[in-house]
Motif scaffolding. Structure first.
Motif, PDB file in Angstrom:
ATOM      1  N   ASN A  51       6.862 -22.383  14.977  1.00 26.23           N
ATOM      2  CA  ASN A  51       5.800 -21.402  14.788  1.00 26.23           C
ATOM      3  C   ASN A  51       6.067 -20.478  13.396  1.00 26.23           C
ATOM      4  O   ASN A  51       6.842 -19.690  13.195  1.00 26.23           O
ATOM      5  N   ALA A  52       5.179 -20.957  12.506  1.00 27.79           N
ATOM      6  CA  ALA A  52       5.326 -20.604  11.097  1.00 27.79           C
ATOM      7  C   ALA A  52       5.115 -19.194  11.051  1.00 27.79           C
ATOM      8  O   ALA A  52       3.925 -18.720  11.467  1.00 27.79           O
ATOM      9  N   GLU A  53       5.902 -18.466  10.245  1.00 30.80           N
ATOM     10  CA  GLU A  53       5.448 -17.176   9.729  1.00 30.80           C
ATOM     11  C   GLU A  53       4.238 -16.991   8.814  1.00 30.80           C
ATOM     12  O   GLU A  53       3.707 -18.027   8.207  1.00 30.80           O
ATOM     13  N   PRO A  54       3.110 -16.149   9.080  1.00 29.95           N
ATOM     14  CA  PRO A  54       1.853 -16.052   8.193  1.00 29.95           C
ATOM     15  C   PRO A  54       2.267 -16.189   6.702  1.00 29.95           C
ATOM     16  O   PRO A  54       3.143 -15.457   6.380  1.00 29.95           O
ATOM     17  N   ILE A  55       1.328 -16.967   6.062  1.00 26.95           N
ATOM     18  CA  ILE A  55       1.531 -16.918   4.496  1.00 26.95           C
ATOM     19  C   ILE A  55       0.410 -16.464   3.753  1.00 26.95           C
ATOM     20  O   ILE A  55      -0.924 -16.225   4.436  1.00 26.95           O
TER      21      ILE A  55
ATOM     22  N   SER B 249       8.856 -27.757   8.447  1.00 29.37           N
ATOM     23  CA  SER B 249       8.427 -26.361   7.567  1.00 29.37           C
ATOM     24  C   SER B 249       7.854 -26.524   6.433  1.00 29.37           C
ATOM     25  O   SER B 249       6.779 -25.993   5.983  1.00 29.37           O
TER      26      SER B 249
ATOM     27  N   ASP C 299       3.879 -26.075   5.619  1.00 27.34           N
ATOM     28  CA  ASP C 299       3.295 -24.939   4.963  1.00 27.34           C
ATOM     29  C   ASP C 299       2.334 -25.389   3.593  1.00 27.34           C
ATOM     30  O   ASP C 299       1.212 -24.782   3.219  1.00 27.34           O
TER      31      ASP C 299
ATOM     32  N   GLY D 122      -1.501 -18.173   9.554  1.00 27.30           N
ATOM     33  CA  GLY D 122      -0.128 -18.936  10.113  1.00 27.30           C
ATOM     34  C   GLY D 122      -0.296 -20.074  11.202  1.00 27.30           C
ATOM     35  O   GLY D 122      -1.542 -20.181  11.694  1.00 27.30           O
TER      36      GLY D 122
ATOM     37  N   TYR E 258      -2.710 -17.378  13.508  1.00 27.79           N
ATOM     38  CA  TYR E 258      -2.845 -15.985  12.950  1.00 27.79           C
ATOM     39  C   TYR E 258      -3.698 -16.309  11.643  1.00 27.79           C
ATOM     40  O   TYR E 258      -3.725 -17.196  10.996  1.00 27.79           O
TER      41      TYR E 258
END
Length: 317
Positions: free
Chosen positions: A112-116, A173, A177, A129, A234
């Protein structure tokens, strides 16, 4: 090309049977030592004691050959650094004790990647995200273990199973990204900044998620990783332009609503004039029609309620 992903075919046996035989062997070796101590001649006793000691040493080494596998787990077996295959059978097993085994999990994992922050096709900064479900392919275990760098510890020992999975998680990850940035840069945020027939991040989520899954899968293939699902979870404008874009969206909504109101008002005015003419309620010349149209449009399109005015005189002065 040499097949680097094959099932181990070397020595192996049921772990419970092997354990019983080893315990029986220990009992026999101990008996041999005791018999040697009580032997009538030193020569026979020496041979029995030596045989018992050698047996105990060999059986002790055999104790390191036991291996327990749970469902969706695998062991990569090496014989003094030489790859000998993947062990995939669940249960309690015994293999050659001189084999070294690298543990690898084949279970599905989440990212669950943090929004970039990225720039979309039109150059607007957006926050995006993703959530990713991935697992190691059973037929690509070799890549997951040996094609991704796993640094040695300070003492020179290999990395543990948990450290190996952390290395793979970090690889997933980073590559996810990069794939997310690539996909987000190819499409506009919404149709306000793109042609109506173009795919956008906001309006075409299914198509965008399909593209994202494909791009992530291509990047993770080198590690023998399969992408089960990849989707954007997201999506929003970056904080520095969010307020401006909100006002723009509000303005677009107001314009759209006004267009609908005017379209309906014109239709109602036309219907009213046609109805008055058909039923001969009143005969209106062009000037009166224009005045009526103007008044009706003001009433129908105005934001506030119209104030009625009662005309007690004639229509013309």
């Amino acid at each position: 090309m040499e097949n680097k992903n094959f099932e181990y075919k070397g020595w192996k046996g049921n772990g419970f049977v092997a354990l019983f035989l080893i315990l029986a062997g220990f009992a026999g070796s101990i008996y041999s030592i005791v018999a040697g101590v009580n032997a009538e001649t030193a020569t026979v006793g020496g041979w029995l004691i030596g045989l018992g000691i050698a047996g105990n040493i060999i059986l002790f080494i055999c104790l390191f050959g036991f291996m327990l596998l749970e469902p969706n787990e695998a062991r990569v077996l090496l014989f003094f650094g030489e790859y000998r295959g993947n062990f995939l059978k669940t249960g309690f097993w015994w293999v050659n004790p001189f084999m070294s085994a690298k543990h690898i999990s084949l279970r599905a994992r989440n990212l669950n990647a943090e929004p970039i922050k990225v720039n979309d096709k039109t150059g607007n900064p957006v926050m995006i995200g993703l959530v990713l479900v991935w697992k190691i392919k059973q037929e690509e275990i070799y890549k997951a273990v040996f094609d991704i760098d796993a640094p040695q510890t300070a003492a020179g020992a290999g990395v543990s199973a948990s450290d190996r999975m952390k290395i793979l998680e970090n690889f997933v990850s980073v590559q996810s990204d990069a794939a997310l940035r690539q996909v987000a840069g190819c499409y506009a945020y919404d149709n306000n900044t793109a042609a109506s027939d173009e795919l956008t991040l906001r309006s075409n989520s299914d198509e965008i998620n399909e593209q994202l899954e494909q791009k992530v899968g291509e990047r993770l293939a080198m590690a023998g990783i399969e992408v089960v699902e990849a989707r954007i979870n997201y999506l929003a404008y970056a904080p520095e332009i969010a307020a401006v874009m909100l006002r723009r969206q509000q303005a677009d909504a107001i314009i759209s609503a006004r267009e609908k109101i005017v379209e309906g008002a014109v239709s109602m005015v036309k219907m009213a004039i046609d109805k008055l003419s058909e039923e001969e309620v009143v005969e209106l010349d062009e000037e009166r029609k224009a005045a009526m149209v103007s008044n009706l449009l003001v009433v129908l399109c105005g934001d506030e309620s119209a104030q009625p005015v009662v005309n007690t005189g004639t229509l013309h002065h």
